[in-house]
Each structure stands twice: as C-alpha cells, then as structure tokens.
Design an enzyme around this catalytic site. Structure first.
Site, short mmCIF file in Angstrom:
data_model
loop_
_atom_site.label_atom_id
_atom_site.label_comp_id
_atom_site.label_asym_id
_atom_site.label_seq_id
_atom_site.Cartn_x
_atom_site.Cartn_y
_atom_site.Cartn_z
CD GLU A 189 -2.32 0.40 -4.25
OE1 GLU A 189 -2.34 -0.04 -3.05
OE2 GLU A 189 -3.33 0.43 -4.96
CB CYS A 224 -9.87 -4.07 14.00
SG CYS A 224 -9.96 -3.92 12.21
CD GLU A 269 -9.65 -9.59 -8.02
OE1 GLU A 269 -9.35 -8.96 -9.04
OE2 GLU A 269 -10.28 -9.08 -7.06
CD GLU A 297 -3.20 0.49 2.12
OE1 GLU A 297 -3.73 -0.64 2.06
OE2 GLU A 297 -3.50 1.31 3.00
CB SER A 335 -5.17 0.65 -1.27
OG SER A 335 -4.28 -0.44 -1.26
S1 SF4 Z 1 -8.21 -6.77 12.01
FE1 SF4 Z 1 -8.81 -5.05 10.77
S2 SF4 Z 1 -7.03 -3.71 10.80
FE2 SF4 Z 1 -6.42 -5.61 11.61
S3 SF4 Z 1 -5.53 -6.59 9.94
FE3 SF4 Z 1 -7.62 -7.26 10.01
S4 SF4 Z 1 -8.70 -5.88 8.74
FE4 SF4 Z 1 -6.75 -4.99 9.10
S1 SF4 Z 2 -13.52 -5.11 12.66
FE1 SF4 Z 2 -14.67 -3.42 11.83
S2 SF4 Z 2 -13.09 -1.99 11.23
FE2 SF4 Z 2 -12.10 -3.94 11.47
S3 SF4 Z 2 -12.10 -4.85 9.51
FE3 SF4 Z 2 -13.90 -5.56 10.54
S4 SF4 Z 2 -15.48 -4.19 9.96
FE4 SF4 Z 2 -13.59 -3.20 9.47
#
Ligand code: SF4
Ligand code: SF4
Ligand code: FMN
Ligand code: SF4
Ligand code: SF4
Ligand code: SF4
Ligand code: SF4
Ligand code: SF4
Ligand code: FES
Ligand code: FES
Ligand code: FES
Lengths: 165, 581, 638
Positions: free
Chosen positions: B281, B509, B367, B278, B319
C-alpha cells in the site's frame, strides 16, 4: 426559567445559536468555561445536557471536563429547578438561631428533600451557606426575596403567598 | 545536584527529583498508593507523607521535590500510625471482597493492608453502591472498589487524551465515572485498557473471558485454535516469576497445546502478512501516487477507534490492511481450513493479546466476518492467559519447548518487533525498501524509530527517495503529529511525513492494557529488548522473506493487494460520534 | 446641595428592605419638594439594625437611623428634614463620643441599656422632658434611641451635636444634666463615658460613607492618591512601606504581605497575575462582601498597587457567585476606573499598564484555597494541587501569581496614605493593624466590627456588640469558622492576635466570630462545622474525603446517644490523620472544631455517652426548640 427537561430536535439549531452567542462573548478569554456555564444556567435555570454537548463542540472542551466541573460546583444544576425556589440559609448564624427547624418545616410541608424539587415542579428547596443577612438570622430567600427572622410557624404562610404570587 | 539527607543517609540527586525517587536511590521505600511511575503525582492518598527537620508540615514524598539541605525522616512511629490510620480510612470506604476480586494477589491496596498489619475493621464500613459498568466488553469497572487515586483518569485524559473517564461530584460522593456520567459504551472510550493497567486496585479490570474459552475447549464439536501476539511472549513470564523481557515463545506453544488447542498459530506470522499488504500500500501511494499520504498504520484498534471518533478527517490516510489478529483469524478459517480440510464453522479461534481493545476489534465492522464466520472468536489478554495456565494445572515454568503449527506459524524478526513502538514502521520499511529497490536493506535496524520517546521522527533514504516518518505512541502524542500534517496541507506545503505509525499504548503493545501489572518505562524497555533481541538473532528478518508468507501468496492469495487479498485482508473506516448519548 | 440621606444598600440592607425605604424617601422628596440628595451607600456595618439610613441636614448633627421601614422613612422626611425633629426609637447613637460641649445642646438621646429589670427608657425620657420644662429650657428634643452603642451601663444619655455621652444615669442625675450640660455647656464628669471607641476604621474607612458606584465619591476620599504615591516611591519603596506596616494576609494564614509581594516580584516571568480572593466561603462571615459592596475602589486600588509592585499586568477578582451585589459593584468599579484611565495602558503616565477582570466562583468553599482557586479560574474542578510549585512561581495559566484577600488589598491604599509606621502603631507585636470581624450567633447586636489587633474578645463581644442576646451567660466563641476552634469563656480576655488564637487551639481565620451561649450544645455546633467541611471537601485526598465523613458518622453516633469512649479515641485518631495527611488547608484544619471542643468541653461528649439515648432525645428536643434548655454541663477547664 425553563420548565422543560427534554429538548426537541427542532430546538437544536436554537441551541447551536445560543451557545455560539455565549461563546463569542467569552472568545479569546483563557479559562472561560465556568463563566460560560454561568451564562447558560442563568438562561435556563440549569445546564441542559444538549447545551453542554454543543458547548463541548463549540469550544473544544471535552464533555468529560464539562461534567467534571458541573458536578463539582454546587451552584450548577443538571436538572430543571422548580417554578419557585426556596433557599434556606444554613450559615453559622442561621444555624445557631434555628435554621434546622426551618428546613425541617419546609421539607415536611412540601414533601421535598434538600436540593430536590417537588413532584409538581412547583418548589425547589436548596440549603445555602450565608446569604449575607446574618443580622436577620435565621434567613431564607424565596424566589430571590429575602425573609429574615423566620420562625417555623411562618413557613406555611410564606409558601401560600409564593403559590398565589 | 541537590544534597540532602534521608534517614541520616547522605544523598545527592539531580534537581527536581522527588523525595520519593531520591529515597529509592538509597533503598528506602516509602509507601504509596496513588503514585504511578508513568504519571504525575495526584497527591491523593496521603500515605507517602514524610517529616522534614524544622518544619511542622508533612510533605508528600511523591509530589515534593527534594531541596538542598533537607533532612528527611521517612519512617518513625508517628508516621507509621498516621499512615495506618489513613489506610484504615481508605479501607473503611472499600468493599472487603478480596477473595472474589480480579486483583486478588496483584492489588496494591491489598498489599498495603497486609504490610501494615491491618487485622480488623475498626471504622464502620461505608461503601456507596454503584452498579458495575461492563457495557463495553473490553474493561469492567467496579466503582465501589475505586480508591480515587486518579491514575486511570490521568492516563485516560493526559496520556491518551480520550477523556472517557473523569471524576464526578465531590467530597465523599466523589466518584470515578465515564465522562458525562454515561455508560462506558456510550463514552469516547477506545478500549485501550490503560486505565486497567494503571489502576492499583480491582476497580478496573479486563473483561475476563477465560470461562468462555474453557467452554469452547471442552466442546468436542469445536476445533479450537489459538494465536499469540508478539508482545505476549516477553511479558507472560512475569506472571510466573521470570524476569521481564524473557522470551517464552516456545514454552507458550507447549502450554497452548496442553490447554487443549488443536492448532497453535503465531500472530507474528500474520504480522508479516500485514506488512506485505501495508508495505505494498505504501509503495502504491508513495511511488505511484495512488491514495492519500501520509499512510497511517491501523493495526491498533484503540487507535483506529480514536481516529474514527476524534480525527475522522484522516480516514483516507489509514492503511486499509487489517491487523495481524484479524488477518490470522481469517486465514485460519479459510486457507488453513481448506488445507487441513476442516469445516471452518467448527474452528474456534482464540487470540492471546496484550490488549483489551482487541476484544472490541473482533466485532469492529462486518468485515471482521470475512471468512464467512467470526474471524476471531475470543481475544484474551496476557493476564487472562496466565490465569488459564494456572487453572489448567500446567506447571508453566517446567514446560519443555514446543513448536507452532507450520502453516500459520513461521515468522520473521519483522513480525516480532511489531509488539514495540516503532516496530511496525521498522518492519514496513524493511519490506518497502525491498519492494522499491528490489534489494534488502544493508542493515535492518532502524534505530531512529526505536525507544520510548513519545514522538519519534526520522528521514530515511530509500533508493534516492527521502521518506519522512513519524512514530507516536500514547494517544496524546498523536495530535501533534496530525496537526503538523493538517497545517502543511492547509498551507499547501510539502507533507511533513509520508508514513506514520501510531500505537495507542505507551511503548506499543508491550505496554498494552492487558499485560501483567506494574508496567512502567523500565519494564517497557525490558520487554522491548526481549523482542529486539529475538529479531536480532533471527535468520530471516524481513516479512517478504518469510517462506510461509511466500507460500500463502503463491497458493492462495495471489499477490499483495490482489482482489482476494482485498476481500479477506482489508477493511474500511468511518467517522463515529464521540458520544453515543 | 446641603441635605443628604445615605441609605445602606449592601446585601443585608437590601434584604431588610432598603429599596422600600428609598422609594418611600423618594416619594416624600417629590411630594414635599425636599431639597435633599438621596445616596445609595454600602454597608454601614451595623447589620442588626438594617436597613440603616444616615441623615445629614443643614444645621443638624448627622444622625444614623436603624431598622427603618416605610413608616419611619416617611417620618425621617417629614420630621427630620421638614421639622428638624429626630424620629423616635430609630436613632443609633454615634460611636464617636465627645468630651466637651462645644455647641448648644439641641437633642438628648436616651436609652436604658441595663440587661435586667424593666426598660426604663420611657420613664427617663419623660423625666428629662419634665426637667427641661421645669428649668424653662426650650428647643431641645428628647428622643429614645434604638441603640446606644454602649451596653449594660444602665441609662445612657447622649447629647447632640457634641456627642457627649453619659452612662449609668440615675434619676437624680437628670437635673444636673439639664443645669450643667444643657444650660451651662459643661460636662458632668462623674457620669461621663470617656472610653474611646474600641473600633478604628481603616479597612472600612469609606464603607457607608461613599456611594460605591460612584468613582468620584471614592476619589473625594483621597482615592487613587496612594497609587500615585506608589508610582513615586517605586516598587521597592512600596515593599518597604508594607514591611514597615507589618500587614499580614487577612485571608486566614497571616503570611506577611510585603514578603509575598517581594517573592513574586523576584520571580522572572514576563507575565504575572494578581488575584483578589473574594471567595469568602466561611459560613457566617461577610467582611469581604461588605467591603466589596461598600468600597470596591479601595480593593481595586490595592490590587493596582500590588500589581505595580510585583510587575503584574492582569488582575482577577474571584468572587463567589452568591454575591451578586458585590459582583455588580466590582464590575462597575472596573468599568469606571477604565474610563478614567486608572486601568489600561500607561496608567497616570507611569508607564505601568494593568487590567482587571471578574471571575465567578460557583459554590465551592475549597476554591478559597489558592491552588484550587487557580484551577477554578482555569475552568477546572476546584481541587487543590500540591505546593511546591507555589503560585508565585507557577500559578494561573502557569504564570507567576500572587493571591491576596479582599481585606488585605483594601488595607493597602490606607497604609500607603497614612504611612506604614502609622499603621503599625495599631495592634500587637507580631500582629499589626486592624482586623474586621463579622460577629454573629447569640450576640445581641450582630455586626461588622473593625478593631485593632490586641483588642480582647471580651471587648468585641461585650463593649461593641452588646454581649449575649437575652443577657444569657456566654459559653464560648468560635473564631476562624469551620477551620477554627472554640474559645471558652475563661479565655475571652485574650487579646486577639494570630499567635494567641492559635495557642488556644483556634485560628484567626478570615474573621468570622460566632458567639454561643450557655444553652448551645458544643457537640451539635461541632457537628455543624464538620458537616460543612465534609460537604465542602473536594474529595481528592483520602484523609479528608473519608476521614471527615467517618468523623461525622462518629459524632452522629455520639449525639444519638450510641457512642462509647472508644469512639472518642477513634475520633482523636482520625483527627490526627486528617491534620497530618490531608493535602490542603481544608482537610488539615477541618478537625480543629472537633479537637478544640474535645479540649474544652469533653464533658459534653461524655454526657451523651453516659446519658445514652435518653439524654440524646432530650437534647434533640431542646435543640429543636421543643423543650426548654436546662443548664448544660459546665466546661472542663484546661
Ligand atoms: S499485539 Fe499489537 S502490534 Fe502486535 S500484532 Fe497485535 S495489534 Fe499488532
Ligand atoms: S495493546 Fe495497546 S497499542 Fe497494542 S494494539 Fe492494543 S491498544 Fe493498541
Ligand atoms: C479551604 C480554604 C479556604 C479559604 N478561603 C479563603 C477565602 O474565602 N478568602 C480568602 O481570602 N482566603 C481564603 N483562604 C486562604 C487563601 O488560600 C490564601 O491564603 C489567601 O487568599 C491569601 O491572601 P492573603 O495573604 O491576603 O491572606 C482559604 C484557604 C483554605 C485552605
Ligand atoms: S481491590 Fe484489592 S483490596 Fe479491594 S477487594 Fe480487590 S483485591 Fe481486595
Ligand atoms: S486471606 Fe484470609 S480471608 Fe482471605 S481467603 Fe485466606 S483465610 Fe480467607
Ligand atoms: S480503556 Fe483507554 S480509552 Fe477507555 S477508559 Fe480506559 S484508558 Fe480511557
Ligand atoms: S479506578 Fe482505579 S485507577 Fe481509577 S481512580 Fe479508582 S482506584 Fe484509581
Ligand atoms: S484536604 Fe480535602 S479539600 Fe483539600 S485536597 Fe484533600 S480532599 Fe480536597
Ligand atoms: S448565616 Fe444565614 S445569612 Fe449569614
Ligand atoms: S503516593 Fe504520594 S500522596 Fe499518594
Ligand atoms: S480509565 Fe483512563 S486510565 Fe483508567
């Protein structure tokens, strides 16, 4: 009032035009959703799903909001009504003067539930609250025509007259 | 400041404080069911009523700001009786199914029933039979268990701006339903799971796939591997009595091995990989003018789904780098399989995510089969993992530390902070800085993009360039940022941002829809702190300095954005209809 | 033009056939080349006699005809206008009663109002005709009335045009009436009915008199003069006048109108709204509809005054969609006012600018509640939200908003015109002015009445509306609709006021008044009201959503004869939970009918419990009209 419950793809552009028209009538008015829905229902007798979706796109109100509203207000219908609409008043005065018996009579004669439409789409039965003719209780309207001081015995005649009208 | 009395205790609180919050300050707990700290009061349950001196009205503590001179009684026998009656009424409209319910033991309604000594069904039960909606694979709605608190709807409409959920009909027939009265699959739902995280009951839960994973683990023909997402390590502990934010990475590794996984990877590793792609990119687009600006992060599948449905005009800005989950999956079934000489067909890859949308991401496009197989086979949420550990007989609290499998396991501080809002941005900046200048940043912390503010904006200096960035979390905050870009584009003005990070869940997250229950800003901050602490303590804090990352490029991928990298690590987006029906 | 005919064209009148009556009149007018102006007016109030026609012919007293059909319409044209003869069995006597014979008697109206015994009207009519003949009087027509406006006072005789009215007239009085009154122009004191009309028309002042679709008719009745006066006395003056008047909101809660205006005025907000609450959802109430259909400009003028006082720039009429006639007339009134510069910029050169719009409801009673109403106008579900913030601070579209009921607003121009002090002469200490009620149910003459506060329920039902239909004994009166309660017979002497009704376990409400006779089953009526609230609950809050439903289940159970005494205890418990923990007025008051019938008629509940299924079946038959009604158990006095 429209009888068809599904709308063909070539009617799509009509829908688009129609919705655009309703919307333009209310452009720039804050909180116009209910007024537009009234206009749509006046035209179709109910609010078809396709029209609601188009409305959602046109005014940028989510379909979620539109359905929240449509299902909250008893006035709005999601399915086409019958050819003839019978509304029996269940306001206080009418209740006390025998409206329940009228409703039962209509239900059993037409084999239809409150808020329902007969299988042949001929009749739709609604129960409404006070149609403003308490002086003539119990009252009902048939296709907008008011009948006052109705007795259960009168129902079969009223239905027959409506059918032939 | 407002001065008042609660149960004869003098208090002084800022103007606008609700009676409920004011009471908390003096250790008075008023029962609530519909109020969630993240959300405005819906005032739906009626349990939090209190008495005011000289007033016949019983205001709702959750929705009533305290006023000067108020004398409030929060508990007396009358209030107890009324609350109990209300609770009995709610329970009379609720199935009595605790033992088979996904929220058994974590349910706010169950707790209240226990606290109020409800011992019999005095009012005849009436529950409308509405079939369960398990159509979308991420969350499951059992409408019968819904107490109409409105939290999920508020989250979905106001915090996420998705409008996948709404109330339909009214009176006793009121029901929470996917918008437009369709199945969840056909609705705009982006699978973020915030509804399930905010629901007080078992009405919305994650799609539980623990059984599937157990089956795979018992299957001798399968080589089960697992990856653990950044934010899981600081949240899982809550299910085992640890204080929020406790980092339990190493215990989790051990637990995984005890569960029977043959290889234990860390999503933090692939987060570093994501950053390599990323950041490259970004440098391409920013410094070499190849591709659309601003660049927008795409590792959150709820966000990508949202954008494909609601803002497809930004597809070019995304991205194309896959999310860490998917990158790890594909690496496991190619690079790892090759190295370890394992038939990739046998590898069964499980990911432990904070997230319900990750379940959806597994099959998002073709993909996601870049390895030739399904790159990740199952995604479990933190909550599901906690249950698996409990089922397995592992005494988690007493476990010794463990290590991951080195080949896809070593990670940097940059990978760790992915789990909190602003983390992806911060990690990318650390690497982009290096790619542009050839040097590491003098100080790694980018405070401007940290914290719980809904939209964070900053202007950063990189080798004489000004890079304007924005970070949004909670999907409702996205619109503001995108509109600024749209307006600038339309007016032909300079772009307001070059780089935008979006995470669907408030807090990122760490506040994911699959995390242990009870998430509020307090908890989010603690979990985020857990991540930033680890980052701060790490020797290596930049993705490009991760030795395993260097090795994987040297041995396998070539360089970032190479052809191979493209085939395996990148993806595409397309506009999708908001409503399937 | 000197001759006119007014035809009551409100919903009730139209439903009863006012259009046919007008066609018949128009046809006669054309064929007989009559010189008469036929005007469509609004409600004349006397619903029981719809359609109503009022005739003003040159050289004749104004006469009101009820229950007019095509035949009697024709007769009105031919006989009344053509021959100066009144039409038999159609005249509704004037409620104004004279005390002296100022003009020569031209007509004698008769009606036997005794509730028992055979109808002697015709006999008396013949006797008077004979007596006139005997005494050689000519040129006096004796006519049978449809309604005398006086009830249970034996033979009622009214002479026109002086409107002197006699009651309890005996055959022996006839000679005296002819000699003394007809010939001697003197009043026979002994039988004179001198009670003043119980009704005072403030709100209904123009109803049935003016053409609601013609702004000039309204202006001719001092219309928009109050507004002009307000511009002169300034907002402070208006508030002062309203304070003196003592007017309290007629939408139900009875909040002092001046205070609401003052509080809204004090809020600093560049944009403010006024909303006229015309959602009138209470089943069996039609006061607001009648006013809107009959005199929309007075409501609009009231709104203008409210807006001027508070500094609002936009007004909304929130009208139920079920009232198409009212909607059309309000829209017309707005358009006409705009044409005349009474809406728009710089009204009457005062510097005050204001506009008004109509918004429709869509079938939700709860939208009468202020916050729900606001949500509805904003295009959302009509679910109430907690207060504070109050609409006066944060209302429609987040702006400061004042919501007033139709009747409240219609009172305002009248108050300004007569002066607050004059208005406050009517009514009781804490409840000033007049109140409109829609009296329905088992009442003889269902109608709209406007009485000063403090009038007793008994007077409204017996003196104005003629008592109970078929002269049955009365059991109770329900005021306040589904939010109110029953008031049993023994309390009917209570003067009407907000406080008194509340003390009896009911409320004033918006003005629905339902009369129940001894045969009505209180458990059944309670079930009816509760079902209404359950159907209309917005479903947002648990106490109302689930409580109302469960309460209804328990009532159903009892009325099927399957109830127990514990069920009554549970009913009380749920009622308390709803009252205390419901979010809005709907849920808080929904248990009122239950609690008030339990208070006064617990024995009827117990009869179902003790009598079991056998009793329940018997009652069900009676209620369905399939069996004669027995003497229901007596009220448990309390
Ligand atoms: S938990 Fe959310 S922020 Fe962490 S790697 Fe997975 S998608 Fe990315
Ligand atoms: S936990 Fe929420 S912010 Fe993290 S990847 Fe999943 S949906 Fe997105
Ligand atoms: C459930 C409910 C329904 C109501 N319906 C009406 C109504 O139909 N018309 C009305 O004027 N007020 C209604 N009210 C009262 C209004 O909320 C409000 O108090 C009133 O319009 C204020 O105007 P006023 O001060 O002039 O009375 C209702 C209140 C509740 C709680
Ligand atoms: S939602 Fe809560 S109360 Fe309901 S069954 Fe599940 S655990 Fe029990
Ligand atoms: S809590 Fe009670 S009902 Fe539930 S499993 Fe235990 S013993 Fe059974
Ligand atoms: S998962 Fe997210 S988008 Fe889907 S319904 Fe729940 S909150 Fe809305
Ligand atoms: S599903 Fe859960 S959060 Fe949503 S309204 Fe029902 S109980 Fe509340
Ligand atoms: S009391 Fe009833 S109508 Fe009012 S908010 Fe609650 S559920 Fe809705
Ligand atoms: S109650 Fe039926 S018309 Fe009013
Ligand atoms: S917590 Fe306040 S009403 Fe539910
Ligand atoms: S569904 Fe949107 S928050 Fe629960």
């Amino acid at each position: 009032m429209s009888q068809s419950s599904t709308i063909t793809p070539n009617e799509k552009s009509d829908i688009r035009k129609e919705v655009a028209q309703h919307v333009s009538n209310w452009k720039g008015e804050e909180g116009n959703l209910i007024m537009i829905l009234h206009a749509i229902q006046n035209q179709h007798g109910y609010v078809p799903r396709e029209v609601a979706m188009e409305l959602s796109r046109e005014v940028g109100v989510t379909l979620g909001r539109i359905y929240e509203v449509l299902t909250f207000y008893h006035y709005f219908k999601l399915v086409p009504p019958g050819k003839h609409n019978i509304s029996v008043c269940l306001g206080t005065a009418c209740y006390l003067k025998g409206a329940p018996a009228l409703i039962n009579e209509v239900k059993s004669q037409l084999k239809v539930e409150e808020g329902g439409t007969t299988e042949d789409h001929e009749f739709h039965l609604d129960v409404v609250r006070c149609i403003g003719c308490c002086g003539m209780a119990p009252a009902m309207t048939v296709d907008g025509r008011t009948c006052g001081k109705v007795k259960p015995e009168d129902i079969s005649k009223i239905i027959a007259e409506t059918k032939s009208a | 400041m407002i001065k008042a009395k609660i149960n004869n205790i003098d208090i002084e609180v800022p103007e606008g404080t609700t009676i409920l919050d004011a009471a908390r300050k003096v250790q008075v707990k008023i029962p609530t069911l519909c109020k969630h700290k993240d959300l405005l009061p819906t005032a739906a349950c009626g349990l939090c009523i209190v008495k005011l001196k000289n007033s016949p009205k019983l205001p709702r503590a959750c929705a009533t700001p305290i006023e000067n001179g108020m004398e409030i009684t929060t508990h007396d026998s009358e209030l107890f009786e009324v609350r109990k009656s209300v609770l009995e009424l709610i329970l009379s409209n609720h199935p009595n199914e605790c033992v088979t319910c996904g929220r058994n033991g974590t349910c706010e309604l169950q707790d209240l029933a226990a606290d109020f000594s409800i011992r019999e069904d005095k009012i005849k039960r009436f529950v409308r039979d509405i079939p369960i909606d398990n159509s979308n694979g991420s969350i499951v709605i059992d409408f019968r268990k819904c107490v109409k608190c409105g939290r999920c709807i508020e989250v979905c409409q106001d915090i996420q701006n998705v409008w996948a959920l709404s109330f339909l009909e009214r009176g006793i027939n009121t029901r929470m339903a996917p918008a437009g009265d369709i199945s969840l699959k056909d609705s705009p739902c982006v699978k973020c799971g915030q509804c399930s995280a905010h629901c007080p009951t078992g009405a919305i839960i994650e799609n539980d796939e623990t059984e599937t994973v157990w089956k795979a683990l018992r299957d001798e023909n399968k080589y089960c591997t697992v990856q653990i997402a950044p934010s899981v390590r600081v949240a899982l502990g809550e299910a085992f009595g640890y204080p929020p934010g406790t980092n339990l990475t190493k215990k989790i590794y051990t637990a995984m091995r005890r569960l029977g996984f043959k290889a234990v990877f860390d999503t933090n590793f692939s987060a570093d990989l994501t950053i390599m792609e990323e950041a490259s990119e970004f440098v391409e687009r920013f410094a070499h003018g190849k591709g659309a600006l601003p660049l927008i992060t795409s590792c959150c599948p709820a966000w990508t789904d949202f954008m494909e449905k609601m803002h497809p005009d930004f597809i070019d800005n995304f991205s194309s780098a896959k999310s860490p989950q998917q990158m790890l999956g594909v690496m496991a079934k190619t690079y790892f399989a090759e190295k370890m000489k394992i038939d990739p067909a046998k590898i069964y890859q499980v990911s432990i995510m904070p997230c319900t949308a990750k379940k959806y991401e597994l099959e998002r496009t073709d993909e996601m089969h870049a390895s030739g197989f399904m790159d990740v086979d199952v995604a479990l949420t933190t909550r599901e993992l906690a249950r698996m550990i409990k089922q397995s007989g592992v005494d988690f609290n007493e476990l010794p530390d463990g290590e991951p499998d080195s080949i896809l396991g070593e990670y940097t501080g940059a990978g760790t902070i992915f789990g909190a809002t602003g983390g992806v941005m911060e990690a990318a900046i650390r690497t982009a800085y290096n790619f542009v200048t050839g040097k590491n940043m003098p100080a790694f912390n980018v405070e401007a993009v940290r914290g719980m503010k809904g939209v964070k904006e900053a202007e950063l200096e990189v080798a004489g360039h000004k890079i304007r960035v924005a970070v949004a979390h909670g999907l409702a905050n996205v619109e503001h940022v995108l509109n600024k870009v749209r307006e600038a584009k339309k007016a032909g003005k300079e772009l307001p941002y070059h780089f935008i990070e979006v995470m669907a869940c408030p807090g990122g997250c760490i506040g994911g829809g699959g995390q242990p229950y009870g998430t509020d800003d307090d908890l989010r901050m603690k979990r985020a702190k857990g991540l930033y602490n680890e980052d701060g303590e790490m020797k290596i804090r930049c993705s490009h300095d991760n030795p395993e990352i260097k090795r994987i490029y040297a041995d396998f991928l070539g360089k970032p954005l190479s052809g191979k990298a493209h085939d395996l690590l990148h993806t595409h987006y397309k506009a999708r209809p908001i409503y399937q029906r | 033009m000197k001759n006119w005919i007014r035809v009551g064209c409100d919903t009730g009148g139209i439903a009863a056939g006012a259009d046919k009556v007008i066609s018949a009149l128009e046809a006669e007018k054309a064929s007989q080349k009559l010189d008469v102006k036929i005007v469509r007016v609004g409600s004349l109030g006397l619903s029981f006699a719809d359609p109503l026609v009022e005739v003003g012919a040159e050289g004749m007293p104004t006469v009101l005809y009820g229950n007019v059909n095509e035949v009697s319409a024709k007769a009105i044209a031919t006989d009344h206008l053509g021959k100066k003869k009144l039409v038999e069995d159609c005249v509704v006597a004037s409620r104004k009663r004279g005390t002296a014979i100022a003009q020569k008697v031209a007509y004698i109206l008769v009606k036997d109002t005794a509730s028992s015994g055979g109808d002697k009207t015709e006999y008396i009519q013949t006797s008077i005709v004979d007596e006139l003949k005997r005494q050689g009087v000519e040129g006096v027509q004796v006519v049978r009335m449809l309604d005398a406006g006086i009830y249970d006072r034996g033979i009622v005789v009214q002479v026109l045009p002086s409107e002197v009215t006699y009651v309890d007239v005996k055959a022996s009085d006839i000679a005296r009436i002819v000699t003394e009154t007809v010939k001697g122009a003197k009043v026979v004191k002994e039988i004179l009915f001198s009670e003043a009309d119980k009704q005072i028309r403030v709100v209904l002042r123009n109803c049935g008199i003016i053409d609601p679709e013609n702004i000039d008719d309204y202006i001719a009745q001092k219309g928009y003069e109050a507004l002009k006066k307000c511009f002169a006395i300034k907002p402070e003056g208006v508030i002062e006048e309203m304070k003196t008047s003592g007017l309290r909101g007629r939408g139900g809660a009875g909040f002092p109108t001046w205070l609401k205006w003052k509080l809204t005025r004090e809020v600093q907000n560049p944009e403010k709204f006024v909303i006229c609450n015309a959602d009138e959802g209470d089943p069996g109430a039609f006061m607001d509809r009648s006013v809107l259909e009959s005199d929309p400009h007075s409501v609009l003028e009231g709104m203008l005054i409210a807006a001027y006082t508070m500094g609002a720039s936009m007004g909304y009429f929130y009208i139920r969609a079920e009232y198409p006639c009212a909607i059309a007339r309000v829209e017309k009134a707005i358009a006409q006012a705009r044409e005349r510069g009474l809406l728009g910029d710089n009204i009457m050169g005062s510097g005050f600018s204001f506009n008004a719009k109509v918004r429709l409801g869509a079938g939700a009673f709860v939208c009468g509640e202020e916050t729900a109403l606001i949500a509805s106008i904003e295009g959302k579900r009509g679910s109430p939200t907690p207060r504070p913030p109050f609409p006066s601070v944060k209302g429609l579209f987040g702006k400061s908003t004042a919501i007033n009921n139709v009747e409240t607003l219609a009172s305002v121009p009248a108050i300004i015109n007569m002066g607050g002090a004059e208005y406050s002469k009517h009514g009781t200490d804490k409840s000033k002015g007049t109140k409109v009620f829609a009296v329905t149910g088992k009442v003889k003459n269902a109608q709209l009445v406007e009485v000063p506060m403090g009038t007793t329920l008994h007077d409204v039902i017996y003196k104005i509306c003629g008592g109970v239909q078929d002269a049955k004994p009365i059991k109770a009166v329900q005021t306040g609709g589904p939010s109110g309660g029953v008031i049993p017979e023994q309390h009917l002497d209570t003067p009407i006021s907000y406080e008194n009704l509340q003390q009896l376990g009911s409320i004033m409400g918006s003005g629905g008044m339902l009369v129940m006779d001894k045969n009505d089953c209180m458990v059944d009526v309670t079930k009816f009201y509760l079902k209404f609230c359950v159907d209309e609950s917005c479903g947002k809050c648990a106490p109302c959503r689930v409580g109302g439903f469960q309460l209804l289940q328990l009532l159903e159970k009892i009325s099927k004869g399957r109830g127990s005494l514990e069920d009554i205890e549970m009913i009380r418990k749920i009622c308390v939970a709803m009252q205390k923990a419901s979010l809005c007025g709907l849920g808080q008051t929904a248990p009122n009918p239950v609690l008030s019938t339990l208070r006064y008629f617990e024995s009827e509940y117990k009869a179902y419990i003790d009598g079991g299924a056998v009793y329940a079946r018997k009652m069900a038959k009676i209620l369905a009209g399939e069996a004669p009604s027995p003497a229901a158990p007596a009220a448990t006095n309390k």
